[in-house]
Design a protein around this motif. Structure first.
Motif, mmCIF file in Angstrom:
data_model
loop_
_atom_site.group_PDB
_atom_site.id
_atom_site.type_symbol
_atom_site.label_atom_id
_atom_site.label_comp_id
_atom_site.label_asym_id
_atom_site.label_seq_id
_atom_site.Cartn_x
_atom_site.Cartn_y
_atom_site.Cartn_z
ATOM 1 N N MET A 187 11.124 5.122 3.005
ATOM 2 C CA MET A 187 10.018 5.930 3.650
ATOM 3 C C MET A 187 8.811 5.014 4.111
ATOM 4 O O MET A 187 8.625 5.148 5.125
ATOM 5 N N ALA B 168 0.711 -1.075 -0.182
ATOM 6 C CA ALA B 168 -0.054 -0.135 -0.118
ATOM 7 C C ALA B 168 0.935 1.218 -0.013
ATOM 8 O O ALA B 168 0.547 2.210 -0.817
ATOM 9 N N ALA B 169 1.729 1.195 0.925
ATOM 10 C CA ALA B 169 2.861 2.309 0.900
ATOM 11 C C ALA B 169 3.602 2.827 -0.534
ATOM 12 O O ALA B 169 3.510 3.813 -1.003
ATOM 13 N N ARG B 170 3.949 1.582 -1.143
ATOM 14 C CA ARG B 170 4.703 1.763 -2.379
ATOM 15 C C ARG B 170 3.782 2.098 -3.349
ATOM 16 O O ARG B 170 4.183 2.837 -4.186
ATOM 17 N N SER B 171 2.421 1.677 -3.358
ATOM 18 C CA SER B 171 1.479 1.924 -4.450
ATOM 19 C C SER B 171 1.162 3.550 -4.213
ATOM 20 O O SER B 171 0.705 4.024 -5.387
ATOM 21 N N LEU B 172 1.438 4.153 -3.012
ATOM 22 C CA LEU B 172 1.176 5.640 -3.146
ATOM 23 C C LEU B 172 2.281 6.376 -3.549
ATOM 24 O O LEU B 172 2.319 7.577 -3.223
ATOM 25 N N GLY B 173 3.270 5.599 -3.997
ATOM 26 C CA GLY B 173 4.608 6.179 -4.371
ATOM 27 C C GLY B 173 5.798 6.547 -3.351
ATOM 28 O O GLY B 173 6.654 7.140 -3.641
ATOM 29 N N MET B 174 5.542 5.844 -2.193
ATOM 30 C CA MET B 174 6.682 5.987 -1.128
ATOM 31 C C MET B 174 7.741 5.313 -1.545
ATOM 32 O O MET B 174 7.561 4.145 -2.047
ATOM 33 N N PRO B 175 8.982 5.781 -1.700
ATOM 34 C CA PRO B 175 10.241 4.947 -1.760
ATOM 35 C C PRO B 175 10.403 4.023 -0.736
ATOM 36 O O PRO B 175 9.526 4.278 0.434
ATOM 37 N N ALA B 176 11.017 2.891 -0.791
ATOM 38 C CA ALA B 176 11.396 1.611 0.198
ATOM 39 C C ALA B 176 11.692 2.165 1.353
ATOM 40 O O ALA B 176 11.013 1.688 2.637
ATOM 41 N N ARG C 242 -7.997 7.602 0.129
ATOM 42 C CA ARG C 242 -6.560 7.482 0.334
ATOM 43 C C ARG C 242 -5.936 7.509 -1.083
ATOM 44 O O ARG C 242 -4.882 8.561 -1.147
ATOM 45 N N ALA D 142 0.734 10.162 2.493
ATOM 46 C CA ALA D 142 1.596 10.117 1.141
ATOM 47 C C ALA D 142 1.582 11.673 0.485
ATOM 48 O O ALA D 142 2.523 11.917 -0.071
ATOM 49 N N PHE E 137 -6.946 -2.172 -2.674
ATOM 50 C CA PHE E 137 -6.654 -3.543 -2.411
ATOM 51 C C PHE E 137 -7.730 -4.356 -1.854
ATOM 52 O O PHE E 137 -8.679 -3.901 -1.236
ATOM 53 N N ASN F 15 1.375 -1.674 -11.780
ATOM 54 C CA ASN F 15 2.247 -0.768 -11.148
ATOM 55 C C ASN F 15 3.186 -1.361 -10.588
ATOM 56 O O ASN F 15 3.911 -0.747 -9.426
ATOM 57 N N VAL G 182 5.340 12.311 0.025
ATOM 58 C CA VAL G 182 5.851 12.226 -1.197
ATOM 59 C C VAL G 182 5.570 13.441 -2.009
ATOM 60 O O VAL G 182 6.516 13.892 -2.657
ATOM 61 N N MET H 6 -4.199 11.184 -3.750
ATOM 62 C CA MET H 6 -2.862 11.704 -4.479
ATOM 63 C C MET H 6 -3.254 12.342 -5.871
ATOM 64 O O MET H 6 -2.417 12.285 -6.476
ATOM 65 N N ASP I 23 8.778 5.083 -8.590
ATOM 66 C CA ASP I 23 7.852 5.896 -7.424
ATOM 67 C C ASP I 23 7.067 7.082 -7.848
ATOM 68 O O ASP I 23 6.027 7.318 -7.709
ATOM 69 N N ARG J 170 4.106 5.456 -9.978
ATOM 70 C CA ARG J 170 3.048 5.391 -8.804
ATOM 71 C C ARG J 170 2.298 6.289 -8.398
ATOM 72 O O ARG J 170 1.006 6.190 -7.868
ATOM 73 N N THR J 171 2.698 7.396 -7.965
ATOM 74 C CA THR J 171 2.036 8.750 -7.487
ATOM 75 C C THR J 171 0.578 8.916 -8.350
ATOM 76 O O THR J 171 -0.134 9.450 -7.889
ATOM 77 N N PHE K 289 -3.364 1.837 6.755
ATOM 78 C CA PHE K 289 -2.320 1.830 7.855
ATOM 79 C C PHE K 289 -2.980 1.868 9.246
ATOM 80 O O PHE K 289 -3.523 3.040 9.713
#
Lengths: 278, 290
Positions: free
Chosen positions: A188, A178-186, B161, B113, B95, B60, B117, B165, B85, B88-89, B101
């Motif tokens: 972060m 979920a974090a990566r799919s929001l564009g967060m680098p590993a 969520r 994010a 899911f 993705n 981000v 973005m 990355d 992906r934004t 979270f």
């Protein structure tokens, strides 16, 4: 007819007497009796006065409860907290290395963890005491605290690393996705999403590590500290040898409970809470 | 085979060329190609194990394709030098298991994010997040933690969520499959609104009624290939392929009992068909949930 009725009633009563529940009640009663006898024997035969003279002489209790004890108590706490913070930071790094995709990191971390978990802490401290000889010019700041923090922390880190690794692995894989799919680098994702959850999971076991660390701090006497750096055990031992009586050590030992009992209570509460949350 | 070249049209949001994905010896995707245009809503249907979720996850790059190329907004995400990355934004993902979270509130889930981000300031991020929470019908639950929300509410927060973005397109991976039946409707109605608003959507789903109503195009996958694709009225309403018909009969007819005879007959007819060879999930046992 009436005769046979009486016999069945009698055998039923006998059966009831031998039922598992009846037997359990009888067995429990016997245990209480045995315990009571043991206490009575102890009171009758033990020489309370002699025991007190060896372990808890009132005048020496009073002498132990001096300003020195307060300093020792403070030192034990300061040593433990500093070592815990050092160990936690280093343990987190080791845990992340252990889970790294870079193989040499994994090897290094594994070697470190296995070494420091496998070698008695006291030997590590002895070796650490000679470090200035081995590496001349190596100075650890905040003497003597810095030295103790690093020595204790190095060992604690090995244990904590394994705990933290388990916590990180307990965070569901979907969290990283979920974090990566929001564009967060590993990095972060690890820092913002995985680690906060991992530490929540391992707070109870980490608090247990803290309790162990409180007691392990009694080993740092081998580092050879000045009187101002004495922690509880060393303080108690020194006083015990000058007075040729064990009382100061017993009092010092009881002081550890002042620290560990509240911590144990905290762990229990956290575990109960975690159970309820699940 | 000649090199497939991206069409380069401005309107192409997702382009997939000859995508293969293997997990060990098992080949899950066996050459998928399709293009999804701006504003298009594409539903991917098919039996479990057909590779539809893997396809979505390859888009993705949550799964690294074994072979093939994927372009997002005309940038190749499968290029080793691509800024994954950053790409992906631009595409939100929802899911099956929500994956909110748990240590953050609903609002924080939506702002973390954008703040970390996209480097938005907190005020802007919170305004957008609140707007999106209102959009999914949870404007008053921003302070709630995921554990305090029902499954349907959690999934709607997950949608908010992703929307926060401000993505160009959205990927949905069986968004209602983990929900209690009575909670499915709320999530679907949010998705329906999104589709109407013109957002590009790629939806892996078992909700045939939703697919038929909302989708511009339906892709039926089975055994790692696209068996049939086209407008919902033709793929779901009047399927041309036998595999599609068998699947739809099983999924759509609640009274249909799978005796196995159907699958037997099918397998016999396609005994020589190598596509089926290593697919352990076929025949699928029992009806899928509608």
């Amino acid at each position: 007819m009436t005769a046979s009725a009486t016999t069945t009633a009698q055998s039923a009563a006998a059966k009831r007497k031998n039922s598992p529940r009846q037997r359990a009640i009888r067995r429990r009663r016997i245990q209480y009796i045995l315990l009571g006898v043991a206490v009575v024997l102890l009171i009758v035969f033990a020489d309370g006065g002699q025991i007190q003279r060896v372990f808890l002489r009132p005048d020496l209790v009073a002498r132990t409860l001096g300003p020195g004890l307060l300093i020792a108590l403070k030192n034990t706490i300061v040593y433990t907290i500093g070592a815990f913070i050092f160990g936690l930071a280093m343990g987190t790094v080791l845990a992340l290395m252990r889970l790294s995709s870079v193989a040499p990191y994994r090897w290094l971390s594994s070697i470190y963890i296995e070494f420091f978990r496998g070698v008695p802490a006291i030997i590590v401290f002895m070796a650490f005491g000679l470090l200035p000889l081995a590496i001349p010019g190596a100075i650890i700041p905040f003497d003597p605290y810095g030295t103790v923090w690093v020595a204790l922390g190095l060992v604690a880190a090995a244990y904590m690393a394994e705990t933290i690794r388990a916590g990180i692995q307990a965070v569901p894989k979907g969290q990283v996705e979920a974090a990566r799919s929001l564009g967060m680098p590993a990095g972060m994702a690890t820092q913002r999403i995985v680690l906060p959850q991992a530490f929540r999971i391992v707070t109870p076991p980490l608090t247990n590590e803290l309790i162990l660390l409180v007691k392990d701090s009694s080993l740092v006497y081998v580092l050879g500290l000045a009187a101002s750096g004495y922690e509880l055990t060393k303080y108690g031992r020194e006083l015990a040898s000058t007075t040729s009586n064990l009382t100061p050590l017993v009092v010092a030992g009881l002081c550890y409970l002042l620290i560990t009992l509240p911590l144990t209570a905290v762990v229990k509460r956290m575990e109960a809470k975690a159970k309820k949350a699940r | 085979m000649t090199e497939t070249i991206p069409s380069g049209l401005r309107d192409d949001e997702i382009q997939i060329y000859d995508l293969h994905k293997s997990f060990g010896p098992v080949e899950v995707l066996k050459g998928i190609s399709t293009i999804i245009r701006r504003g298009e809503v594409v539903c991917v249907i098919g039996p479990s194990g057909s590779g539809k979720s893997t396809l979505l996850r390859c888009v993705n790059l949550l799964e690294q394709p074994t072979k093939g190329r994927v372009f997002i907004l005309n940038e190749e995400i499968t290029d080793p030098d691509a800024d994954v990355d950053e790409l992906r934004t631009k595409m939100g993902m929802v899911f099956q298991q929500f994956n909110l979270f748990p240590h953050l509130t609903a609002l924080e889930n939506c702002t973390i994010a954008p703040i970390r981000v996209l480097k938005q300031d907190r005020k802007t991020a919170e305004a957008t997040a609140n707007e999106n929470l209102v959009k999914v019908g949870l404007g008053d639950r921003g302070d709630a933690f995921p554990a305090q929300l029902s499954g349907g509410q959690q999934q709607r927060v997950a949608i908010a969520r992703a929307l926060s973005m401000n993505p160009e397109l959205m990927l949905f991976d069986e968004p209602t499959s983990a929900l209690d039946p009575e909670l499915v409707g709320d999530v679907l109605s949010v998705m329906r609104d999104l589709a109407k608003s013109g957002l590009t959507m790629m939806v892996v789903t078992h909700e045939m009624a939703f697919a038929r109503e909302v989708a511009d195009r339906v892709i039926f996958m089975d055994g790692g290939v696209i068996v049939e694709e086209g407008p919902p009225d033709s793929v779901i309403g009047n399927p041309q392929q036998e595999r599609t018909r068998i699947f739809l009969r099983r999924v759509l007819d609640p009274t249909h009992v799978n005796t196995g005879a159907e699958d037997e007959a099918y397998l016999q007819r396609h005994a020589a068909d190598d596509v089926r060879e290593d697919d352990e999930d076929w025949p699928v046992k029992g009806p899928e949930r509608i």
